[in-house]
Design a protein around this motif. Structure first.
Motif, short mmCIF file in Angstrom:
data_model
loop_
_atom_site.label_atom_id
_atom_site.label_comp_id
_atom_site.label_asym_id
_atom_site.label_seq_id
_atom_site.Cartn_x
_atom_site.Cartn_y
_atom_site.Cartn_z
N ILE A 8 47.27 111.33 0.27
CA ILE A 8 48.69 111.16 0.53
C ILE A 8 49.40 112.44 0.14
O ILE A 8 49.22 112.95 -0.97
N LEU A 10 51.97 114.91 -1.24
CA LEU A 10 53.07 114.91 -2.21
C LEU A 10 54.03 116.07 -1.94
O LEU A 10 55.24 115.88 -1.94
N SER A 11 53.49 117.25 -1.70
CA SER A 11 54.34 118.39 -1.37
C SER A 11 53.47 119.52 -0.83
O SER A 11 52.26 119.57 -1.09
N ALA A 24 48.38 116.77 -3.39
CA ALA A 24 48.02 115.51 -2.74
C ALA A 24 47.42 114.54 -3.74
O ALA A 24 46.86 114.93 -4.77
N PRO A 50 55.82 114.96 3.78
CA PRO A 50 55.68 114.19 2.53
C PRO A 50 55.48 112.70 2.78
O PRO A 50 56.05 112.12 3.71
N PHE A 51 54.66 112.10 1.95
CA PHE A 51 54.37 110.67 1.98
C PHE A 51 53.72 110.23 3.29
O PHE A 51 54.03 109.18 3.84
N ALA A 95 60.77 109.13 2.49
CA ALA A 95 59.50 109.81 2.28
C ALA A 95 59.62 110.91 1.23
O ALA A 95 58.77 111.05 0.35
N SER A 99 57.67 110.71 -2.35
CA SER A 99 56.70 111.76 -2.65
C SER A 99 57.08 112.49 -3.94
O SER A 99 56.20 112.89 -4.72
N GLU A 100 58.37 112.66 -4.20
CA GLU A 100 58.80 113.27 -5.46
C GLU A 100 58.45 112.38 -6.64
O GLU A 100 58.02 112.86 -7.70
N TYR A 103 54.80 112.80 -7.21
CA TYR A 103 54.51 114.15 -7.71
C TYR A 103 54.68 114.21 -9.23
O TYR A 103 53.90 114.85 -9.94
N THR A 123 52.91 103.91 3.00
CA THR A 123 53.04 104.96 4.02
C THR A 123 53.00 104.33 5.40
O THR A 123 53.74 104.74 6.30
#
Length: 207
Positions: A8, A10-11, A24, A50-51, A95, A99-100, A103, A123
């Protein structure tokens, strides 16, 4: 040796003129950072939204060296909506926020398949096509994710003691208040927590 795992995003952050670092969360290895070279040639930068759920191929195990593994191949995993217009802004904002959150909370290179499956299911919910025509179905997705995520991390919310954190919001203001309260709850339980920069955007996006 080369191995493939679901992951997945993340950034994706610039590292040099020729490289990026992909953060990830993987099914097989937990949190992994990858070196990605040749974006725009070997890999399309839009793939690393992201995500989203990807299949990543790299040299494993990552812990064999202090240097992040170099990503060899990446492809999209699962079904994703062809998004446009207003739903695009909603999805992208959710998303980015989620994702933050991941992270700042998922730091360890340790496999946790039940947790991975939980995140991956969201997701799919976020990007599936049947919500494309109904943005309202997305409005509480991030709240439900945070509630379930807290349980997977070991600090499930007690519905009797803190009902305001789990009750479905009935208005925009209630949704904003619940989101802020959930972020405060995570701040109390996660040492590495940092308030997502996208929080203010998400607070304002739903009508």
């Amino acid at each position: 040796m080369l191995a493939t795992t679901e992951a997945i995003v993340l950034s994706l952050l610039p590292y040099s003129d020729k490289a990026h670092v992909l953060h990830a969360y993987t099914r097989a290895y937990g949190r992994v950072n990858y070196m990605v070279y040749g974006l725009g040639r070997k890999h399309a930068i839009g793939l690393y939204t992201p995500f989203t759920l990807l299949q990543l191929t790299a040299d494993y195990p990552p812990a064999a060296s202090s240097k992040p593994p170099t990503l060899k191949e990446a492809s999209r995993s699962g079904q994703y909506a062809r998004i446009d217009g207003g739903t695009d802004a909603v999805r992208q904002s959710i998303a980015l926020f989620l994702s933050e959150v991941l992270y700042h909370t998922l730091r360890h290179p340790m496999s946790d398949e039940p947790l991975f499956d939980f995140i991956a299911s969201y997701t799919q919910l976020l990007w599936q096509e049947d919500t494309n025509a109904c943005p309202a179905e997305l409005s509480n997705l991030h709240l439900l994710f945070l509630i379930g995520f807290a349980a997977h991390l070991g600090f499930a919310i007690d519905e009797k003691e803190q009902p305001q954190l789990v009750q479905p919001p009935l208005s925009r203001l209630a949704r904003q208040n619940q989101l802020r309260a959930l972020c405060n709850y995570f701040a109390e339980h996660v040492e590495t927590w940092s308030e997502p920069r996208s929080l203010d955007i998400l607070m304002e996006i739903f009508d």
